[in-house]
Design an enzyme around this catalytic site. Structure first.
Site, PDB file in Angstrom:
ATOM      1  N   ASN A 151      38.901   6.112 -35.543  1.00  0.00           N
ATOM      2  CA  ASN A 151      38.235   5.414 -36.645  1.00  0.00           C
ATOM      3  C   ASN A 151      36.778   5.849 -36.720  1.00  0.00           C
ATOM      4  O   ASN A 151      36.299   6.578 -35.840  1.00  0.00           O
ATOM      5  CB  ASN A 151      38.283   3.902 -36.415  1.00  0.00           C
ATOM      6  N   HIS A 197      46.103   1.425 -43.247  1.00  0.00           N
ATOM      7  CA  HIS A 197      45.585   2.771 -43.581  1.00  0.00           C
ATOM      8  C   HIS A 197      46.380   3.413 -44.724  1.00  0.00           C
ATOM      9  O   HIS A 197      46.600   4.626 -44.732  1.00  0.00           O
ATOM     10  CB  HIS A 197      45.615   3.703 -42.358  1.00  0.00           C
TER      11      HIS A 197
END
Ligand code: HDD
Length: 714
Positions: free
Chosen positions: A165, A92
């Site tokens: 997510n 990420h």
């Protein structure tokens, strides 16, 4: 949508309008942030506060002489510069953030004692960071990947981080496999390729050997992995959590974020081109929307399962590779989040923000999901190396708005100056402060949910985690025909990049064949492999066999074409009054029309005036827009018909199933390009045609056109 609301939904604010409430909300939120610094009108100083007289020249022995070591100003500046970078996130790394607020729709005390879900008047500040998973900090925004959706709620009882997510499941069931998975999906170790994508051997080697990944991989091969905008993504907490009310009654919940902008994606060809034409496509889109006041909104919802129903399903609630189909448990909407402020400084806010699923507040607790349990360790640990020590909670973006006193002391970068002598508890020297707060119905100390456990200490996966294909099949069978085709193409594209044939064969025969034989056969054909006749395991199938909420087609949103970008393509000879009428009609719908010309210079209208444009069609290709308008004026149409770039613009827009509105004079141009009129390719600029165009933009893409568009060159 099979969701239901508790209490009255607070949609009183019409899309795009600024209410006095909103101004008040922003003032309240900003008053919590005394640490923001503004240098306007201030002298340039060193870090020690000394005013700088010359910021252009190093101290030298003579104008042409050597630099002097004693130049503390230059040394301080360069030393600081030399240390400007910090390690990027292991995963990420590429992200973009925004501030906003959360407001509850009502009092959800029956479900949880968490204060921010009790009072519809309460404004809770939030900071959200969206991200891709695989690529480094500088990688493209539109690559095929999962998107992180991490929300920090600064509640007055402490920070709550919902670190989710845009897909509701995960690749693995146990945290101990996370480093293996990440090593497999990251660029390959010998040549550090590919950047930002999963189309390579190590990823497919791993997932074809680990069937528990099948469900998440099919999500990653779907359009969910190439969102049109960060504003148009659902978010999911993934794991099962617990909510606990004041009586100590717990319910299992799955968290959902439902975007009011709808759930929409780009096409794969667009995604690839955007990664080159505008690496920052998603962050720019979010930034611009917030700057223009098109504040994106999501509703926070939960699927609620009473403790007594824990074992009622044919999958395990603790298994993070499973969803609860919304047909079985509908989503109850609890409140809404609005993102209404861009950060002032990317590094200080978006880069330094530190999320941790272990940051929860009274009224919320974990489940025993083994993936979640591992995450509770990993995040704090990673922040210590990324942000330089255990005081990362003192960095402004991470500071709770709730007071924070403890006996923790010292360490790297300590900013708080603690008064008093007793940095231990119990103490009598400082009157015993700070003291524990016993748990209470409201405003008490945090108390973990008391769960009875009777078990052997054992390394074992529960048998109830054993079905890896039923829900992957449910996903595929819930897709529209267009979405199914996109999935087939995505597997074919990615596996086509895999060098080792044995990996392709394993994925087709041992994974895809267990999901759906038609899917397996179609991918096999594209790879030149024989179609498998049957799967390798018995798949019991899921009940229900289809779930509407899984298809993006069933998430149109409820904000119309607010914030949608429309290219208005003009050239010399354009009819200014028709341009004006079209722009006004689009603006009346809160869309964002943008005038494009052959170059960035103004075009000359039919009545000889200069009409400024925002950009050139070369600089802003059609992939950056949701719809295309070509206003009339024969001269303008003729000029566009003579331009290769303009023709490519129109061909590409058609190929990517965009809504297109062209003046009647463009009929010959449309025909000459081989484009056919349809529900979204409209000729004319009368009111009815403009309305049909708006409807087509609202539909996001002209799906009926997809087969016809195959013949158009990419
Ligand atoms: Fe993770 C970052 C989401 C499993 C370890 N993760 C990270 C971020 C998101 C997620 C959104 C970025 C936060 C930000 O914007 O700063 N991760 C998930 C989800 C998971 C998940 C939804 C499964 C349901 N993660 C997971 C596991 C582990 C980690 C199983 C380790 C055992 N994740 C990390 C990390 C990161 C991270 C290495 C990298 C940077 C950071 O934490 O702050 O600790």
């Amino acid at each position: 949508m099979p969701s239901k609301k508790t209490d009255a939904p607070k949609h009183s604010e019409a899309a795009g309008t600024q209410t006095p409430d909103r101004a008040n909300t922003n003032a309240k939120l900003q008053s919590l942030e005394a640490f923001r610094s503004d240098a306007t009108g201030q002298a340039l100083r060193t870090n020690q506060g000394v005013k700088v007289a010359d910021n252009q020249n190093t101290l030298k022995a003579g104008a042409r002489g050597p630099s002097l070591l004693e130049d503390f100003i230059m040394r301080e500046k360069i030393t600081h510069f030399d240390h400007e970078r910090i390690p990027e996130r292991i995963v990420h790394a590429r992200g973009t953030g925004a501030h906003g607020y959360f407001q509850s729709y009502g009092n959800h005390a029956e479900l949880t004692k968490a204060g921010f879900l009790q009072d519809p008047e309460k404004i809770t500040p939030v900071f959200v960071r969206f991200s891709t998973v695989q690529g480094p900090r500088g990688s493209g925004d539109t690559v095929r990947d999962v998107r992180g959706f991490a929300v920090k709620f600064y509640t007055d009882e402490g920070n709550f981080d919902l670190v989710g997510n845009n897909m509701p499941v995960f690749f693995i069931q146990d945290a101990i496999k996370f480093p293996d998975f990440v090593h497999a999906v990251k660029p390959e170790p010998h040549n550090e390729m590919p950047t930002g994508g999963s189309a390579h051997d190590t990823f497919w080697d791993f997932v074809s050997l680990v069937p528990e990944s099948a469900h998440m991989v099919i999500w990653a091969m779907s359009d969910r992995a190439i969102p049109r905008s960060l504003r148009m993504m659902e978010g999911f907490g993934v794991h099962t959590f617990r909510l606990i009310n004041a009586e100590g009654v717990a319910s299992f919940v799955k968290f959902h974020w439902k975007p009011r902008q709808g759930v929409h994606s780009v096409l794969w060809d667009e995604a690839q081109k955007l990664a080159g034409k505008d690496t920052d496509y998603h962050r720019r889109d979010l930034w611009d929307a917030i700057e223009k006041g098109d504040y994106p909104e999501w509703e926070l919802g939960v699927q609620i399962v009473p403790e007594a129903d824990e074992h009622k399903f044919d999958f395990d609630l603790l298994d993070p590779t499973k969803i609860i189909p919304e047909e079985l448990v509908p989503v109850t909407l609890l409140g809404k989040m609005v993102l209404n402020r861009n950060p002032d400084n990317f590094f200080a806010e978006t880069e330094q923000v530190a999320f941790c699923p272990g940051h929860i507040v009274p009224g919320i607790d974990f489940s025993n999901d083994p993936l979640l349990q591992g995450r509770l360790f990993s995040y704090t640990d990673t922040q210590i190396s990324r942000l330089g020590g255990p005081n990362f909670h003192e960095i402004p973006i991470n500071r709770p708005v709730a007071p924070n006193h403890s006996s923790q002391r010292d360490a790297m970068h300590r900013m708080t100056i603690d008064k008093g002598r007793a940095s231990y508890e119990p103490n009598s020297i400082d009157g015993g402060w700070p003291k524990e707060t016993p748990p209470a119905a409201q405003d008490g100390g945090f108390e973990s949910y008391q769960e009875r456990i009777e078990a052997h200490k054992i390394r074992q996966r529960s048998e109830s985690f054993g079905d890896h294909f039923s829900q992957a099949r449910l996903f595929f069978q819930s897709m529209s025909p267009n979405e199914q085709q996109h999935i087939i193409k995505a597997y074919s594209f990615e596996l086509g990049k895999v060098e080792r044939e044995e990996i392709r064969i394993r994925e087709v025969n041992e994974i895809l064949a267990n999901i759906d034989l038609k899917l397996a056969a179609a991918v096999a054909a594209n790879l030149g492999l024989p179609a498998p006749k049957q799967g390798t395991v018995q798949v019991k199938g899921s009940k229900p066999a289809q779930s509407k909420a899984l298809s993006q087609m069933n998430h149109p949103g409820d904000v119309g074409i607010k914030g949608r970008k429309i290219a208005v393509v003009v050239a010399d000879g354009v009819d200014a009054s028709r341009v004006d009428a079209l722009v006004k009609a689009l603006e009346a719908q809160s869309a964002r029309p943008m005038l494009l010309g052959p170059t960035s210079a103004p075009v000359k209208t039919a009545d000889g005036k200069a009409l400024p444009v925002a950009a050139s069609i070369e600089g802003m290709p059609s992939i950056m827009f949701d719809g295309i308008v070509v206003p009339g004026g024969q001269g303008s149409i003729d000029a566009l018909a003579a331009s290769g770039v303009a023709k490519h613009f129109l061909l590409e827009g058609y190929k990517h199933l965009k809504a297109m509105l062209l003046a009647k004079e463009a009929k010959a141009l449309v025909g000459g390009l081989g484009l056919k009129e349809d529900k979204g390719l409209l000729l004319g600029d009368d009111q009815n045609t403009v309305e049909a165009f708006v409807k087509a933009v609202e539909g996001h893409r002209v799906w009926e056109r997809e087969a016809a568009a195959e013949a158009i060159p990419a």
